[in-house]
Design a protein around this motif. Structure first.
Motif, PDB file in Angstrom:
ATOM      1  N   GLU A  28      -0.171 -21.493 -38.434  1.00 36.46           N
ATOM      2  CA  GLU A  28       0.920 -20.866 -37.679  1.00 36.46           C
ATOM      3  C   GLU A  28       1.868 -20.051 -38.553  1.00 36.46           C
ATOM      4  N   CYS A  29       1.856 -20.274 -39.839  1.00 37.97           N
ATOM      5  CA  CYS A  29       2.802 -19.604 -40.732  1.00 37.97           C
ATOM      6  C   CYS A  29       2.449 -18.120 -40.874  1.00 37.97           C
ATOM      7  N   PRO A  30       3.359 -17.219 -40.459  1.00 38.41           N
ATOM      8  CA  PRO A  30       3.060 -15.784 -40.509  1.00 38.41           C
ATOM      9  C   PRO A  30       3.046 -15.189 -41.909  1.00 38.41           C
ATOM     10  N   VAL A  31       3.586 -15.909 -42.893  1.00 37.83           N
ATOM     11  CA  VAL A  31       3.639 -15.389 -44.265  1.00 37.83           C
ATOM     12  C   VAL A  31       2.816 -16.229 -45.239  1.00 37.83           C
ATOM     13  N   ASN A  32       1.991 -17.114 -44.708  1.00 41.83           N
ATOM     14  CA  ASN A  32       1.109 -17.962 -45.532  1.00 41.83           C
ATOM     15  C   ASN A  32       1.858 -18.739 -46.614  1.00 41.83           C
ATOM     16  N   ALA A  33       2.986 -19.321 -46.240  1.00 42.73           N
ATOM     17  CA  ALA A  33       3.795 -20.085 -47.182  1.00 42.73           C
ATOM     18  C   ALA A  33       3.388 -21.552 -47.249  1.00 42.73           C
ATOM     19  N   ILE A  34       2.465 -21.979 -46.395  1.00 37.63           N
ATOM     20  CA  ILE A  34       2.095 -23.389 -46.312  1.00 37.63           C
ATOM     21  C   ILE A  34       0.695 -23.604 -46.868  1.00 37.63           C
ATOM     22  N   SER A  35       0.562 -24.648 -47.682  1.00 37.79           N
ATOM     23  CA  SER A  35      -0.747 -24.988 -48.235  1.00 37.79           C
ATOM     24  C   SER A  35      -0.869 -26.504 -48.358  1.00 37.79           C
ATOM     25  N   ALA A  36      -2.102 -26.972 -48.453  1.00 38.49           N
ATOM     26  CA  ALA A  36      -2.347 -28.405 -48.582  1.00 38.49           C
ATOM     27  C   ALA A  36      -1.938 -28.877 -49.976  1.00 38.49           C
ATOM     28  N   GLY A  37      -1.162 -29.941 -49.999  1.00 40.72           N
ATOM     29  CA  GLY A  37      -0.770 -30.547 -51.262  1.00 40.72           C
ATOM     30  C   GLY A  37      -1.600 -31.794 -51.507  1.00 40.72           C
ATOM     31  N   ASP A  38      -1.214 -32.584 -52.473  1.00 40.94           N
ATOM     32  CA  ASP A  38      -1.962 -33.796 -52.797  1.00 40.94           C
ATOM     33  C   ASP A  38      -1.917 -34.830 -51.683  1.00 40.94           C
ATOM     34  N   SER A  39      -0.723 -35.079 -51.136  1.00 40.20           N
ATOM     35  CA  SER A  39      -0.597 -36.117 -50.120  1.00 40.20           C
ATOM     36  C   SER A  39      -0.087 -35.592 -48.781  1.00 40.20           C
ATOM     37  N   LYS A  40       0.377 -34.341 -48.759  1.00 45.76           N
ATOM     38  CA  LYS A  40       0.882 -33.726 -47.530  1.00 45.76           C
ATOM     39  C   LYS A  40       0.881 -32.215 -47.719  1.00 45.76           C
ATOM     40  N   TYR A  41       1.115 -31.490 -46.648  1.00 47.09           N
ATOM     41  CA  TYR A  41       1.215 -30.034 -46.755  1.00 47.09           C
ATOM     42  C   TYR A  41       2.555 -29.675 -47.403  1.00 47.09           C
ATOM     43  N   GLU A  42       2.586 -28.517 -48.063  1.00 45.83           N
ATOM     44  CA  GLU A  42       3.786 -28.086 -48.769  1.00 45.83           C
ATOM     45  C   GLU A  42       4.131 -26.655 -48.376  1.00 45.83           C
TER      46      GLU A  42
END
Length: 56
Positions: A18-32
């Motif tokens: 859903e992020c229009p600027v691709n600011a979200i990515s999978a982290g080690d234990s949660k998304y960041e």
């Protein structure tokens, strides 16, 4: 202030697409969220089933 993802994150991935600027990515234990990229639109918060993305 940029959004941050709380420890309530269940790593479902709904927010990433859903992020229009691709600011979200999978982290080690949660998304960041990359604070420098986040435009504070709230799209991630609107689709999260557990309310993990929160405005700072």
């Amino acid at each position: 202030m940029a959004y941050k993802i709380s420890d309530d994150c269940i790593s479902c991935g709904a927010c990433e697409s859903e992020c229009p600027v691709n600011a979200i990515s999978a982290g080690d234990s949660k998304y960041e969220i990359d604070e420098a990229t986040c435009i504070e639109c709230g799209a991630c918060a609107g689709v999260c089933p557990v309310g993990a993305p929160q405005a700072e």
